[in-house]
Design an enzyme around this catalytic site. Sequence first.
Site, PDB file in Angstrom:
ATOM      1  N   ASN A  88      -2.629 -14.148  14.610  1.00 18.26           N
ATOM      2  CA  ASN A  88      -3.879 -13.286  14.945  1.00 18.26           C
ATOM      3  C   ASN A  88      -5.092 -13.353  16.191  1.00 18.26           C
ATOM      4  OD1 ASN A  88      -6.350 -11.593  14.610  1.00 18.26           O
ATOM      5  ND2 ASN A  88      -5.851 -11.543  12.436  1.00 18.26           N
ATOM      6  N   SER A 133      -6.816  -8.451   8.437  1.00 17.19           N
ATOM      7  CA  SER A 133      -8.064  -8.773   8.536  1.00 17.19           C
ATOM      8  C   SER A 133      -9.053  -9.612   7.398  1.00 17.19           C
ATOM      9  CB  SER A 133      -9.166  -7.864   8.486  1.00 17.19           C
ATOM     10  OG  SER A 133      -9.371  -6.993   8.011  1.00 17.19           O
ATOM     11  N   HIS A 140       0.745  -1.226  -0.397  1.00 13.39           N
ATOM     12  CA  HIS A 140       0.009   0.078  -0.114  1.00 13.39           C
ATOM     13  C   HIS A 140       0.662   1.369  -0.297  1.00 13.39           C
ATOM     14  CE1 HIS A 140      -3.842  -2.781   1.635  1.00 13.39           C
ATOM     15  NE2 HIS A 140      -3.307  -2.907   0.396  1.00 13.39           N
ATOM     16  N   CYS A 193       2.812  20.909 -13.654  1.00 11.38           N
ATOM     17  CA  CYS A 193       0.830  21.160 -14.019  1.00 11.38           C
ATOM     18  C   CYS A 193      -0.010  20.921 -13.063  1.00 11.38           C
ATOM     19  CB  CYS A 193       0.552  19.966 -14.376  1.00 11.38           C
ATOM     20  SG  CYS A 193       0.178  18.766 -12.693  1.00 11.38           S
ATOM     21  N   GLU A 242      -7.804 -12.608  16.382  1.00  8.17           N
ATOM     22  CA  GLU A 242      -9.333 -13.167  15.991  1.00  8.17           C
ATOM     23  C   GLU A 242      -9.319 -13.799  14.011  1.00  8.17           C
ATOM     24  OE1 GLU A 242     -12.189  -9.451  16.490  1.00  8.17           O
ATOM     25  OE2 GLU A 242     -10.846  -9.794  17.614  1.00  8.17           O
ATOM     26  N   CYS A 284       1.503  20.116  -7.458  1.00  9.93           N
ATOM     27  CA  CYS A 284       3.055  19.941  -8.544  1.00  9.93           C
ATOM     28  C   CYS A 284       3.657  20.964  -9.086  1.00  9.93           C
ATOM     29  CB  CYS A 284       2.322  19.546  -9.850  1.00  9.93           C
ATOM     30  SG  CYS A 284       3.455  18.618 -10.762  1.00  9.93           S
TER      31      CYS A 284
END
Length: 264
Positions: free
Chosen positions: A223, A199, A129, A160, A225, A157
């Site tokens: 984990n 999860s 990510h 641009c 859970e 930027c």
Amino acid sequence: MRLTLASMAATQLLDALAHDLRHSASGAVALTGAGVSVASDVPSFRGDSGLWTRYDPAEYATLAAFRADPDRVWGFLRELDELLASVAPNAAHRALAALEDGGFLSHVVTQNVDELHQSAGSKQVVELHGSGRSLSCIDCSAPFPRDAVPERAVPRCAVCDGPVKPDVVLFGEQLPRRAFVRAQHAVERADLLLVVGTSAEVEPAAELPRLARRTGARIWEINPEPVLDADGTIAGNAEEILPAVAQRVLGRRWSRRRRRGRRP
Ligand code: OAD
């Protein structure tokens, strides 16, 4: 077979996972999520203490929200950045780094953007990510220097004039493709996948356990859970389980690291 703390003594479970790690021919891959950083006081995404209980993802963490109101989303990103600047790796991160150092883990594939695996000493970290180390323009993708981010205003930027954001993945955004391909290759080569503190709800990261299943790798989940139908499940906290596993796999090498308090 599903092994749980309820069905098998905890020490036997730890022994079984340590055995699998020691006998892995290729070195295992760890897939981690927010749970691995809970003991470092990084709030997880789901659950009571989740960041998302204060910041509705639809308002703050989507590309559409960023386009509509970059100023508002930057408020959230600055808070996240401040929080991440103050946290340190915990025993779970250190154990994974030590297992890699000992040759028992080939990669850590993480959904986290907190960089705590790297701080703990992990070398082969795949950030599914993204991370806030770099920033870029959402219109033309031109990179933007981190130290040029203004204190309050939205950075614009230089090429641009589009709004700039950290390279963390927002909902509705493509995953960094190279990172996902690298994760796939790592999992395809592994005979053991250790799924820790996720999860496993968010695609395409959630695809990796399925890929491991297809390629015949053994899957272990750590984990409190558990969510997967894994070959082995340890229902407990990563910061307790992983050091106990590292102790079993690495023996005195792990004890020495702990004694020295050295960042692996
Ligand atoms: P979640 O917050 O969805 O899940 C955290 C998991 O950690 C849960 O299954 C908990 O049971 C578990 N957990 C809690 N404490 C733990 C501990 N001490 N040790 C081990 N596990 C523990 O976080 P992720 O699965 O990482 O995406 O979420 C995946 C993605 O959803 C995030 O990367 C983020 C989010 O939306 C983006 O930002 C694109």
